[in-house]
Design a protein around this motif. Structure first.
Motif, PDB file in Angstrom:
ATOM      1  N   ARG A 316      37.953  49.719  50.231  1.00  0.00           N
ATOM      2  CA  ARG A 316      39.013  49.619  51.238  1.00  0.00           C
ATOM      3  C   ARG A 316      39.056  50.893  52.086  1.00  0.00           C
ATOM      4  NH1 ARG A 316      40.211  44.584  52.357  1.00  0.00           N
ATOM      5  NH2 ARG A 316      41.568  43.480  50.911  1.00  0.00           N
ATOM      6  N   ASP A 317      39.002  52.039  51.434  1.00  0.00           N
ATOM      7  CA  ASP A 317      39.051  53.305  52.164  1.00  0.00           C
ATOM      8  C   ASP A 317      37.868  53.419  53.116  1.00  0.00           C
ATOM      9  OD1 ASP A 317      41.375  54.001  50.850  1.00  0.00           O
ATOM     10  OD2 ASP A 317      40.389  55.378  49.432  1.00  0.00           O
ATOM     11  N   TRP A 318      36.682  53.096  52.615  1.00  0.00           N
ATOM     12  CA  TRP A 318      35.484  53.209  53.462  1.00  0.00           C
ATOM     13  C   TRP A 318      35.555  52.250  54.647  1.00  0.00           C
ATOM     14  CZ3 TRP A 318      31.800  49.739  55.053  1.00  0.00           C
ATOM     15  CH2 TRP A 318      30.717  50.276  55.756  1.00  0.00           C
ATOM     16  N   SER A 319      35.932  51.009  54.391  1.00  0.00           N
ATOM     17  CA  SER A 319      35.954  50.021  55.469  1.00  0.00           C
ATOM     18  C   SER A 319      37.015  50.358  56.506  1.00  0.00           C
ATOM     19  CB  SER A 319      36.149  48.607  54.917  1.00  0.00           C
ATOM     20  OG  SER A 319      37.346  48.497  54.173  1.00  0.00           O
ATOM     21  N   ASP A 320      38.179  50.826  56.066  1.00  0.00           N
ATOM     22  CA  ASP A 320      39.224  51.224  57.005  1.00  0.00           C
ATOM     23  C   ASP A 320      38.761  52.389  57.878  1.00  0.00           C
ATOM     24  OD1 ASP A 320      40.887  49.281  56.018  1.00  0.00           O
ATOM     25  OD2 ASP A 320      42.216  50.652  54.932  1.00  0.00           O
ATOM     26  N   GLU A 321      38.120  53.355  57.253  1.00  0.00           N
ATOM     27  CA  GLU A 321      37.679  54.540  57.987  1.00  0.00           C
ATOM     28  C   GLU A 321      36.574  54.212  58.991  1.00  0.00           C
ATOM     29  OE1 GLU A 321      36.502  57.211  54.928  1.00  0.00           O
ATOM     30  OE2 GLU A 321      38.558  57.520  54.192  1.00  0.00           O
ATOM     31  N   ASN A 322      35.811  53.160  58.715  1.00  0.00           N
ATOM     32  CA  ASN A 322      34.649  52.853  59.550  1.00  0.00           C
ATOM     33  C   ASN A 322      34.843  51.630  60.443  1.00  0.00           C
ATOM     34  OD1 ASN A 322      32.180  54.706  58.701  1.00  0.00           O
ATOM     35  ND2 ASN A 322      33.398  54.283  56.868  1.00  0.00           N
ATOM     36  N   GLY A 323      36.078  51.129  60.540  1.00  0.00           N
ATOM     37  CA  GLY A 323      36.339  49.999  61.419  1.00  0.00           C
ATOM     38  C   GLY A 323      35.636  48.728  60.999  1.00  0.00           C
ATOM     39  N   VAL A 324      35.548  48.505  59.700  1.00  0.00           N
ATOM     40  CA  VAL A 324      34.870  47.334  59.146  1.00  0.00           C
ATOM     41  C   VAL A 324      35.889  46.487  58.391  1.00  0.00           C
ATOM     42  CG1 VAL A 324      33.131  46.556  57.479  1.00  0.00           C
ATOM     43  CG2 VAL A 324      32.661  48.549  58.937  1.00  0.00           C
ATOM     44  N   SER A 325      35.945  45.199  58.692  1.00  0.00           N
ATOM     45  CA  SER A 325      36.765  44.309  57.870  1.00  0.00           C
ATOM     46  C   SER A 325      36.069  44.073  56.540  1.00  0.00           C
ATOM     47  CB  SER A 325      36.988  42.964  58.573  1.00  0.00           C
ATOM     48  OG  SER A 325      38.053  43.040  59.482  1.00  0.00           O
ATOM     49  N   CYS A 326      36.854  43.999  55.488  1.00  0.00           N
ATOM     50  CA  CYS A 326      36.310  43.743  54.156  1.00  0.00           C
ATOM     51  C   CYS A 326      37.118  42.629  53.503  1.00  0.00           C
ATOM     52  CB  CYS A 326      36.365  45.008  53.301  1.00  0.00           C
ATOM     53  SG  CYS A 326      35.793  44.757  51.614  1.00  0.00           S
ATOM     54  N   PHE A 327      36.498  41.455  53.380  1.00  0.00           N
ATOM     55  CA  PHE A 327      37.125  40.337  52.690  1.00  0.00           C
ATOM     56  C   PHE A 327      36.871  40.515  51.189  1.00  0.00           C
ATOM     57  CE2 PHE A 327      36.795  38.853  56.972  1.00  0.00           C
ATOM     58  CZ  PHE A 327      37.850  37.983  57.156  1.00  0.00           C
ATOM     59  N   PHE A 328      37.804  41.207  50.533  1.00  0.00           N
ATOM     60  CA  PHE A 328      37.602  41.493  49.111  1.00  0.00           C
ATOM     61  C   PHE A 328      37.675  40.191  48.325  1.00  0.00           C
ATOM     62  CE2 PHE A 328      38.457  43.143  44.875  1.00  0.00           C
ATOM     63  CZ  PHE A 328      37.621  44.241  44.836  1.00  0.00           C
ATOM     64  N   PHE A 329      36.749  40.041  47.403  1.00  0.00           N
ATOM     65  CA  PHE A 329      36.706  38.845  46.569  1.00  0.00           C
ATOM     66  C   PHE A 329      37.280  39.186  45.196  1.00  0.00           C
ATOM     67  CE2 PHE A 329      34.909  35.683  43.779  1.00  0.00           C
ATOM     68  CZ  PHE A 329      35.018  34.535  44.532  1.00  0.00           C
ATOM     69  N   GLU A 330      38.445  38.658  44.857  1.00  0.00           N
ATOM     70  CA  GLU A 330      39.217  37.699  45.599  1.00  0.00           C
ATOM     71  C   GLU A 330      40.683  37.911  45.277  1.00  0.00           C
ATOM     72  OE1 GLU A 330      38.753  33.558  44.368  1.00  0.00           O
ATOM     73  OE2 GLU A 330      38.205  34.196  42.352  1.00  0.00           O
ATOM     74  N   ALA A 331      41.545  37.084  45.823  1.00  0.00           N
ATOM     75  CA  ALA A 331      42.981  37.274  45.650  1.00  0.00           C
ATOM     76  C   ALA A 331      43.434  36.977  44.223  1.00  0.00           C
ATOM     77  CB  ALA A 331      43.744  36.399  46.644  1.00  0.00           C
ATOM     78  N   PHE A 332      43.195  35.756  43.750  1.00  0.00           N
ATOM     79  CA  PHE A 332      43.676  35.301  42.445  1.00  0.00           C
ATOM     80  C   PHE A 332      42.501  34.813  41.599  1.00  0.00           C
ATOM     81  CE2 PHE A 332      47.054  34.671  45.515  1.00  0.00           C
ATOM     82  CZ  PHE A 332      48.180  35.172  44.873  1.00  0.00           C
ATOM     83  N   ASN A 333      42.579  35.005  40.294  1.00  0.00           N
ATOM     84  CA  ASN A 333      41.600  34.388  39.401  1.00  0.00           C
ATOM     85  C   ASN A 333      41.571  32.879  39.633  1.00  0.00           C
ATOM     86  OD1 ASN A 333      41.070  36.842  38.210  1.00  0.00           O
ATOM     87  ND2 ASN A 333      42.073  36.362  36.255  1.00  0.00           N
ATOM     88  N   GLU A 334      40.368  32.309  39.554  1.00  0.00           N
ATOM     89  CA  GLU A 334      40.205  30.857  39.706  1.00  0.00           C
ATOM     90  C   GLU A 334      39.410  30.323  38.511  1.00  0.00           C
ATOM     91  OE1 GLU A 334      39.602  29.247  43.854  1.00  0.00           O
ATOM     92  OE2 GLU A 334      38.795  31.275  44.096  1.00  0.00           O
ATOM     93  N   PRO A 335      40.076  29.728  37.532  1.00  0.00           N
ATOM     94  CA  PRO A 335      39.401  29.327  36.296  1.00  0.00           C
ATOM     95  C   PRO A 335      38.432  28.163  36.437  1.00  0.00           C
ATOM     96  CG  PRO A 335      41.731  28.705  36.242  1.00  0.00           C
ATOM     97  CD  PRO A 335      41.549  29.577  37.438  1.00  0.00           C
ATOM     98  N   TRP A 336      38.398  27.497  37.591  1.00  0.00           N
ATOM     99  CA  TRP A 336      37.423  26.417  37.780  1.00  0.00           C
ATOM    100  C   TRP A 336      36.019  26.963  38.008  1.00  0.00           C
ATOM    101  CZ3 TRP A 336      34.242  25.825  42.003  1.00  0.00           C
ATOM    102  CH2 TRP A 336      34.552  26.578  43.146  1.00  0.00           C
ATOM    103  N   LYS A 337      35.913  28.235  38.372  1.00  0.00           N
ATOM    104  CA  LYS A 337      34.611  28.802  38.744  1.00  0.00           C
ATOM    105  C   LYS A 337      33.595  28.677  37.616  1.00  0.00           C
ATOM    106  CE  LYS A 337      35.576  30.895  42.825  1.00  0.00           C
ATOM    107  NZ  LYS A 337      34.760  30.893  44.034  1.00  0.00           N
ATOM    108  N   ASP A 338      34.042  28.904  36.384  1.00  0.00           N
ATOM    109  CA  ASP A 338      33.173  28.780  35.214  1.00  0.00           C
ATOM    110  C   ASP A 338      34.006  28.167  34.099  1.00  0.00           C
ATOM    111  OD1 ASP A 338      31.149  28.951  33.383  1.00  0.00           O
ATOM    112  OD2 ASP A 338      30.995  31.139  33.375  1.00  0.00           O
TER     113      ASP A 338
END
Length: 407
Positions: A316-338
Motif C-alpha cells: 500500500r505504501d509503495w503503490s500510494d507513493e508511486n501513483g499506482v492503484s493496487c487491488f489487494f486480494f482480497e477483502a473477505f475470506n471466501e471458503p468456496w475457493k478450496d
C-alpha cells in the motif's frame, strides 16, 4: 452531488470522475472483492449482505472494487447494492472494475482444453459486461477482459493473447460508436509474465498489439506463491541469523515487496520497449494468512496474519507513493475457493474472516472505531485472536534457512 477533493486533481463532481481520475489516486483505495460466504457459489450473497460489505469496506477507505465475472448474479447485485447505498446517501462513493471471464474451448469440461480456440461462452460474457456497464455508468469505470486468462500455468482455461485482443478491440470499438461510455477504461488483468515481464515465450506480436489496445495494463504479482515456486528472495540468510525473529521476518517481507516491485518494473520496461507509455496498475496481489500446504509449516512458512499485515502495508505504501492503484486480494475470506480443503491458502486471503473478524492488518482501524456500528452476518467487527497479540504471535513462524529454501 457533493464534491470531492483529491490530492493531485482539481475539485470535481463525484459523478464526473473517470478511471483516469481514480486509478493511481491514493484517495481511491482499491480491493478485490467477492461476497461469497459459503462453500459454493450456488449460495449467492443477498443484496443486504452485499450492502453490509460495502459499508465495511467504505469505512476503511476503499472506494474501488474489482469483480471477476458476470456469469453469476453476484457482480450485478454488487452494482445494485452500491446504487441503493448511493440513493440512500448521496455522499457514498464506490466504483467497480468489472471483470468478464474468458475461457478457451472445452475449459472446465472432460474434454482436452483447446488453448488456440476460445469458448463459445465468451461472447455472452462480454455482452453481459457491456449491459451492466451501460446500466451503471456512474459506478463501472473499468471493464477487464479476462482474469489470468493468458498465463500458461492456467492450464484449465488459458487462451492466446489474440483472443483477449479481439474482445478488447470490440469494446474499444463500442466506445468509438457511442455504445459504451467513452471514458470507461478497457484492460485485461493478468500475471506479470503474461504482460511481457517474464519468459520470452509470451513476447508475441498479439501481446504487443494488446498492449497498444488497452487503456492501461493491469498486472498480477504474488510473492507469497513464489516463497515456494521461486524462493530467490525468501528465507533467513546466514548473515541475518543474529537478528531477532521480528527483524528477520521484516527483512524477508521487505524482500518480498521488492520482488513484487521488480515484477511490476519488468512489465513497465517491456511495455516501453514496444514503444508504448501508458499507466500500469496492480490488478491483484495479496498474502494469505494461513495455509496447510506449500506456504505454511512445514512448507515455506510464509502464511500468518503478521506477515500478511506487513505485506499489505508495504505494498500500500509503495503503490500510494508511486501513483499506482493496487487491488489487494482480497477483502473477505471466501471458503468456496478450496471447499474440499478448508485449511488451503486460497480460503484465507481476506483481510476479514467470513464472520467479520478483522485480521491483524486492520487491528489499528478497529482501535480507531471506524467499524463501530457495522456488522457482518450479525457479528460486530472485532479483532481476530480477541485482540491478543501474544496469542497471534504463537502462530507466526520464522522463515526457514535461506540455504535450505534454495535447495
Amino acid at each position: 452531488m457533493a464534491a470531492c477533493s483529491t490530492k493531485n486533481q482539481p475539485v470535481m463532481e463525484v459523478n464526473s470522475l473517470t478511471a483516469a481520475d481514480i486509478l493511481g489516486n491514493p484517495d481511491y483505495q482499491a480491493i478485490s472483492y467477492g461476497g461469497y460466504r459459503g462453500t459454493t457459489r450456488d449460495e449467492q450473497p443477498t443484496i443486504a449482505e452485499l450492502k453490509e460489505d460495502m459499508l465495511i469496506l467504505s469505512a476503511m477507505g476503499i472506494k474501488v472494487l474489482r469483480t471477476y465475472n458476470v456469469q453469476f448474479p453476484h457482480a450485478g447485485n454488487v452494482l445494485k447494492a452500491i446504487r441503493e447505498l448511493k440513493q440512500a446517501d448521496p455522499n457514498f462513493e464506490m466504483y467497480v472494475m468489472l471483470g468478464a471471464w474468458i475461457d478457451c474451448k472445452n475449459a472446465w469440461t472432460d474434454l482436452p482444453p483447446d488453448h488456440d480456440q476460445e469458448s463459445e461462452q465468451n461472447a455472452g460474457e462480454i455482452d453481459r459486461a457491456v449491459a451492466l456497464a451501460n446500466e451503471y455508468p456512474d459506478i463501472v469505470k473499468v471493464i477487464a477482459v479476462g482474469n489470468e486468462a493468458m498465463v500458461k500455468w492456467a492450464t484449465s482455461y488459458f487462451v492466446q493473447p489474440g483472443v483477449i485482443l479481439k474482445w478488447v478491440t470490440h469494446l474499444q470499438n463500442l466506445k468509438a460508436e457511442g455504445k459504451l461510455a467513452s471514458d470507461c477504461w478497457i484492460t485485461s488483468s493478468d500475471n506479470f509474465a503474461s504482460w511481457g515481464g517474464g519468459d520470452a515465450e509470451y513476447h508475441v506480436p498479439d501481446l504487443t498489439a494488446l498492449i497498444k489496445a488497452v487503456d492501461y495494463l493491469s498486472i498480477h504479482t504474488y510473492p507469497m506463491h513464489d516463497t515456494h515456486y521461486n524462493p530467490v528472495f525468501w528465507g533467513v540468510p546466514a548473515e541475518g541469523e543474529g537478528s531477532s525473529e521480528k527483524e528477520q521476518i521484516q527483512l524477508a517481507m521487505d524482500r518480498a515487496k521488492d520482488y513484487a516491485v521488480s515484477q511490476y518494473n519488468a512489465v513497465v520496461e517491456y511495455m516501453k520497449a514496444q514503444g508504448v507509455d501508458k499507466p500500469v496498475h496492480i490488478g491483484e496481489t495479496g498474502w494469505a494468512s494461513s495455509s496447510n500446504g506449500f506456504y505454511g509449516d512445514p512448507g515455506s512458512r510464509a502464511t500468518d496474519e503478521y506477515k500478511q499485515s506487513l505485506f499489505y502495508q508495504q505494498i500500500r505504501d509503495w503503490s500510494d507513493e508511486n501513483g499506482v492503484s493496487c487491488f489487494f486480494f482480497e477483502a473477505f475470506n471466501e471458503p468456496w475457493k478450496d471447499a474440499a480443503n478448508p485449511g488451503g491458502s486460497e480460503n484465507h486471503f481476506g483481510l476479514f474472516t467470513v464472520d467479520g473478524k478483522a485480521k491483524y492488518a486492520l487491528w489499528p482501524l478497529v482501535d480507531e472505531g471506524i467499524f463501530d456500528g457495522l456488522s457482518r452476518g450479525g457479528n460486530p467487527i472485532v479483532k481476530t485472536f480477541n485482540g491478543n497479540e501474544t496469542e497471534l504471535f504463537q502462530t507466526v513462524a520464522l522463515p526457514p534457512d535461506a540455504t535450505a529454501v534454495a535447495q
